[in-house]
Design a protein around this motif. Structure first.
Motif, short mmCIF file in Angstrom:
data_model
loop_
_atom_site.label_atom_id
_atom_site.label_comp_id
_atom_site.label_asym_id
_atom_site.label_seq_id
_atom_site.Cartn_x
_atom_site.Cartn_y
_atom_site.Cartn_z
N LYS A 1 0.81 -1.22 0.00
CA LYS A 1 0.00 0.00 0.00
C LYS A 1 0.84 1.27 0.00
O LYS A 1 0.59 2.20 -0.76
CB LYS A 1 -0.94 -0.01 1.21
N GLN A 2 1.85 1.34 0.87
CA GLN A 2 2.64 2.56 1.00
C GLN A 2 3.43 2.86 -0.27
O GLN A 2 3.44 4.00 -0.76
CB GLN A 2 3.59 2.45 2.20
N THR B 1 1.16 3.97 -3.19
CA THR B 1 0.82 5.39 -3.09
C THR B 1 1.97 6.25 -3.59
O THR B 1 1.76 7.25 -4.30
CB THR B 1 0.47 5.76 -1.63
N GLN C 1 1.99 6.22 -7.33
CA GLN C 1 0.96 7.09 -7.89
C GLN C 1 1.43 8.53 -7.97
O GLN C 1 1.02 9.28 -8.86
CB GLN C 1 -0.31 7.00 -7.05
N ASN C 2 2.28 8.92 -7.04
CA ASN C 2 2.79 10.29 -6.98
C ASN C 2 4.13 10.45 -7.69
O ASN C 2 4.78 11.50 -7.58
CB ASN C 2 2.94 10.73 -5.51
#
Length: 271
Positions: free
Chosen positions: A140-141, A144, A147-148
């Motif tokens: 998850k981390q 994210t 995505q950025n």
């Protein structure tokens, strides 16, 4: 089905953060060279395919194959053979695609879209359910961060304009454009192909689970009990498939499928 006089274009498609001159690509190129055949190895990291995504890579591959088919046509005119002029045209130039990981998915997706031009496939740990697998691998981390544009991956491919690294490794941002394109254009997790296909998958693959290849085989089984010629060989290896035993298996599979070592282009053998 290949007809007498058919000529074949052999192409190797590499994985994400890899390149045409990876260890596996180098081994394959040398194997084909030793037996009098040429293996094309397009660089999917080239600016023509940027930003890296399935749709752009498919367009790049289509143009690449059309160019090679045109070259076949030009060279054949001196010998009197008739060769297809483009990737869309009918005729007796067919494509035999080899794909690893992302390149394996790309080969299957291309075959789904251009089935009349693709003779057969040989895939190594193909990236079926690619985005789902990447989410799991990243966590998850890190997903994210990706995505950025902040998740870095290590690659042996030197980015354009970068200085040569003493270690031979480079850190580059994961191309999240791959995910956005995959979802926007609805690329299928398991492309349906109509051509003979062989898959080699490592039982210890922690990037693309071998179950995905089992599912690919299952989805090609006909309702009447028949099955499209999709074969899966599971080997004791990981995602890279570069152990000596696996490389030997890969060479044997290519020869059994395409008779590389005796230079006979007699079509894909299913046994």
């Amino acid at each position: 089905m290949a007809t007498p006089g058919t000529r074949f274009i052999y192409v190797y498609l590499h994985g994400i953060m890899s390149g045409p001159h990876s260890r596996k690509g180098t081994v394959l190129s040398e194997y084909f060279r030793q037996h009098g055949k040429h293996l094309y190895q397009p660089n999917l990291n080239s600016p023509d395919a940027a930003p890296l995504c399935i749709s752009a890579a498919l367009e790049y591959l289509h143009s690449f194959l059309a160019e090679k088919a045109n070259q076949q046509q030009s060279s054949s005119r001196t010998s009197g053979d008739v060769i297809a002029a483009s990737a869309d045209a009918g005729g007796d130039v067919r494509y035999r695609l080899i794909g690893s990981s992302f390149g394996g998915y790309l080969a299957a997706r291309y075959a789904q879209q251009h089935g009349t031009r693709v003779d057969s496939l040989v895939l190594f740990c193909p990236g079926f359910r690619l985005i789902e697998c990447l989410r799991v691998v990243f966590g998850k981390q890190q997903w994210t961060a990706a995505q950025n544009g902040q998740y870095k991956m290590t690659t042996k491919m030197r980015p354009e304009g970068a200085d040569v690294s003493p270690s031979g490794s480079y850190e580059v941002a994961f191309p999240y454009s791959l995910v956005e394109d995959y979802e926007q254009h609805g690329h299928p997790d398991l492309p349906v192909v109509r051509c003979p296909t062989r898959i080699i998958h490592g039982s210890g693959d922690r990037v693309i689970p071998v179950q995905n290849s089992y599912d690919f085989v299952s989805c090609h089984a006909g309702k009447d009990g028949t099955c499209n010629p999709v074969q899966l060989k599971v080997v004791d290896d990981d995602h890279n498939l570069v152990s000596p035993a696996t490389l030997a298996r890969i060479r044997a599979t290519l020869d059994d499928a395409w008779q590389i070592e005796n230079r006979g282009d007699k079509g894909f053998r299913t046994r």
